[in-house]
Scaffold this motif. Structure first.
Motif, mmCIF file in Angstrom:
data_model
loop_
_atom_site.group_PDB
_atom_site.id
_atom_site.type_symbol
_atom_site.label_atom_id
_atom_site.label_comp_id
_atom_site.label_asym_id
_atom_site.label_seq_id
_atom_site.Cartn_x
_atom_site.Cartn_y
_atom_site.Cartn_z
ATOM 1 N N ARG A 191 0.837 -1.193 0.000
ATOM 2 C CA ARG A 191 0.000 0.000 0.000
ATOM 3 C C ARG A 191 0.876 1.249 0.000
ATOM 4 N NH1 ARG A 191 -3.241 -2.898 3.904
ATOM 5 N NH2 ARG A 191 -5.361 -3.246 3.125
ATOM 6 N N PRO A 192 0.475 2.282 -0.731
ATOM 7 C CA PRO A 192 1.163 3.571 -0.605
ATOM 8 C C PRO A 192 0.888 4.164 0.767
ATOM 9 C CG PRO A 192 -0.817 3.813 -1.923
ATOM 10 C CD PRO A 192 -0.673 2.338 -1.649
ATOM 11 N N GLY A 193 1.679 5.162 1.148
ATOM 12 C CA GLY A 193 1.541 5.707 2.490
ATOM 13 C C GLY A 193 1.514 7.221 2.541
ATOM 14 N N ILE A 194 1.211 7.709 3.738
ATOM 15 C CA ILE A 194 1.232 9.153 3.992
ATOM 16 C C ILE A 194 2.671 9.637 4.145
ATOM 17 C CG2 ILE A 194 0.548 10.975 5.620
ATOM 18 C CD1 ILE A 194 -1.943 9.377 6.255
ATOM 19 N N THR A 195 3.514 8.791 4.733
ATOM 20 C CA THR A 195 4.916 9.157 4.899
ATOM 21 C C THR A 195 5.797 7.980 4.545
ATOM 22 O OG1 THR A 195 6.552 10.153 6.398
ATOM 23 C CG2 THR A 195 5.080 8.496 7.343
ATOM 24 N N ASP A 196 7.032 8.256 4.176
ATOM 25 C CA ASP A 196 8.021 7.219 3.868
ATOM 26 C C ASP A 196 9.387 7.896 3.799
ATOM 27 O OD1 ASP A 196 7.874 8.571 1.368
ATOM 28 O OD2 ASP A 196 8.302 6.722 0.285
ATOM 29 N N PRO A 197 10.459 7.137 3.590
ATOM 30 C CA PRO A 197 11.779 7.778 3.542
ATOM 31 C C PRO A 197 11.899 8.875 2.492
ATOM 32 C CG PRO A 197 12.035 5.421 3.834
ATOM 33 C CD PRO A 197 10.567 5.665 3.579
ATOM 34 N N SER A 198 11.255 8.703 1.338
ATOM 35 C CA SER A 198 11.388 9.728 0.294
ATOM 36 C C SER A 198 10.669 11.018 0.664
ATOM 37 C CB SER A 198 10.870 9.190 -1.049
ATOM 38 O OG SER A 198 9.467 9.054 -1.048
ATOM 39 N N SER A 199 9.537 10.916 1.361
ATOM 40 C CA SER A 199 8.833 12.143 1.746
ATOM 41 C C SER A 199 9.582 12.885 2.838
ATOM 42 C CB SER A 199 7.397 11.838 2.187
ATOM 43 O OG SER A 199 7.370 10.967 3.282
ATOM 44 N N LEU A 200 10.322 12.165 3.674
ATOM 45 C CA LEU A 200 11.175 12.825 4.655
ATOM 46 C C LEU A 200 12.374 13.477 3.970
ATOM 47 C CD1 LEU A 200 11.121 10.195 7.539
ATOM 48 C CD2 LEU A 200 10.277 12.543 7.679
ATOM 49 N N HIS A 201 12.957 12.753 3.031
ATOM 50 C CA HIS A 201 14.128 13.285 2.326
ATOM 51 C C HIS A 201 13.777 14.538 1.527
ATOM 52 C CE1 HIS A 201 18.244 12.522 0.750
ATOM 53 N NE2 HIS A 201 17.792 13.192 -0.295
ATOM 54 N N TYR A 202 12.619 14.502 0.867
ATOM 55 C CA TYR A 202 12.173 15.638 0.047
ATOM 56 C C TYR A 202 11.030 16.370 0.730
ATOM 57 C CZ TYR A 202 15.071 13.806 -3.714
ATOM 58 O OH TYR A 202 16.134 13.386 -4.468
ATOM 59 N N HIS A 203 11.220 16.700 1.998
ATOM 60 C CA HIS A 203 10.141 17.337 2.752
ATOM 61 C C HIS A 203 9.814 18.729 2.221
ATOM 62 C CE1 HIS A 203 13.658 19.091 4.775
ATOM 63 N NE2 HIS A 203 12.864 20.083 5.094
ATOM 64 N N ASP A 204 10.755 19.371 1.515
ATOM 65 C CA ASP A 204 10.491 20.676 0.896
ATOM 66 C C ASP A 204 10.799 20.566 -0.587
ATOM 67 O OD1 ASP A 204 9.793 23.284 0.572
ATOM 68 O OD2 ASP A 204 11.469 24.138 1.696
ATOM 69 N N GLU A 205 10.100 19.663 -1.225
ATOM 70 C CA GLU A 205 10.381 19.331 -2.626
ATOM 71 C C GLU A 205 10.246 20.526 -3.552
ATOM 72 O OE1 GLU A 205 7.814 16.846 -5.644
ATOM 73 O OE2 GLU A 205 8.849 15.504 -4.239
ATOM 74 N N SER A 206 9.255 21.377 -3.323
ATOM 75 C CA SER A 206 9.051 22.517 -4.225
ATOM 76 C C SER A 206 10.252 23.451 -4.212
ATOM 77 C CB SER A 206 7.776 23.274 -3.859
ATOM 78 O OG SER A 206 7.881 23.869 -2.583
ATOM 79 N N ALA A 207 10.885 23.610 -3.049
ATOM 80 C CA ALA A 207 12.080 24.454 -2.968
ATOM 81 C C ALA A 207 13.259 23.793 -3.689
ATOM 82 C CB ALA A 207 12.437 24.722 -1.509
ATOM 83 N N VAL A 208 13.366 22.472 -3.575
ATOM 84 C CA VAL A 208 14.431 21.747 -4.279
ATOM 85 C C VAL A 208 14.272 21.917 -5.787
ATOM 86 C CG1 VAL A 208 15.375 19.451 -4.776
ATOM 87 C CG2 VAL A 208 14.739 20.051 -2.427
ATOM 88 N N LEU A 209 13.051 21.740 -6.278
ATOM 89 C CA LEU A 209 12.800 21.850 -7.717
ATOM 90 C C LEU A 209 12.997 23.267 -8.228
ATOM 91 C CD1 LEU A 209 9.662 19.551 -8.009
ATOM 92 C CD2 LEU A 209 11.985 19.048 -8.787
#
Length: 231
Positions: A152-170
């Motif tokens: 099952r997909p989840g609300i949180t996972d290692p990638s969401s922690l790693h990219y917690h501010d994804e919009s700023a990274v992009l």
């Protein structure tokens, strides 16, 4: 990642049997149910703010791909103008003008994700699991990468922690959409595959704790720096 279609059959979750699966689902039901009850006043306030400050529905529903490659509708509080999909890409970058003032606060605090507790109760999602993607990005997955869809997909996972501010990274790339497809998404997939291969109910509990620290405490306490990389 590679372009390949049609999509093959997806195998069973390697951790689907026994104590681990039962404990994970029990954790999902208890935490999601209790969370919705305890947070009901906050949910009501957020719903009123979204409704009062911008035109459009309170909830944003978007098709994502779940376990077994089955589509479902992921729920969020709406954080953008109602016609956002027609005004830009599926990703958000930096100070996206489509994001409403209330939406910006909800995104920064991750409170826009609260309705996904309903997805957890329905069985569409788990508290912890690979973050679900839209069909257009799933079409880029190679056959081996589709192993992600055995869980099952989840609300949180290692990638969401790693990219917690994804919009700023992009926002740091001249072509954010291309950067997402060619840099960020492959890294997310690698993190998700590593999670799928090693997950247990205990690692899920640890990820929930790290997520709580990420939301409630300074970034260093969650082992994540502000740029979205591990410290």
């Amino acid at each position: 990642m590679g372009h390949s279609a049609p999509l093959p059959a997806i195998g069973a979750d390697p951790t689907a049997g026994g104590f681990d699966a039962a404990a994970r689902r029990a954790l999902d039901l208890v935490v999601a149910g209790a969370g919705l009850l305890v947070l009901a006043p906050l949910v009501a306030v957020i719903a009123l703010l979204v409704r009062a400050t911008s035109t459009g529905p309170v909830l944003f529903r978007q098709e994502r791909i779940g376990r077994g490659m089955v589509p479902f509708h992921l729920l969020k509080f709406r954080t953008m103008v109602a016609d956002a999909p027609s005004r830009g890409p599926a990703i958000t970058v930096g100070a996206d003008p489509r994001v409403t003032p209330v939406g910006a606060l909800l995104r920064r605090t991750k409170l826009d994700e609260l309705p996904q507790l309903v997805n957890v109760l329905r069985g569409d999602m788990s508290l912890v699991g690979p973050r679900p993607e839209v069909p257009a990005y799933v079409a880029l997955y190679g056959e081996a990468e589709r192993r992600i869809f055995t869980v099952r997909p989840g609300i949180t996972d290692p990638s969401s922690l790693h990219y917690h501010d994804e919009s700023a990274v992009l926002a740091g790339y001249p072509d954010p959409e291309r950067a997402y497809r060619e840099i960020v998404l492959p890294h997310k997939i690698a993190l998700s595959l590593a999670y799928v291969d090693t997950r247990s109910v205990w690692t899920d509990v640890a990820l929930l704790v790290r997520t709580a620290l990420r939301l409630l405490a300074p970034a260093r306490l969650a082992g994540i720096d502000p740029a979205g990389t591990r410290s």
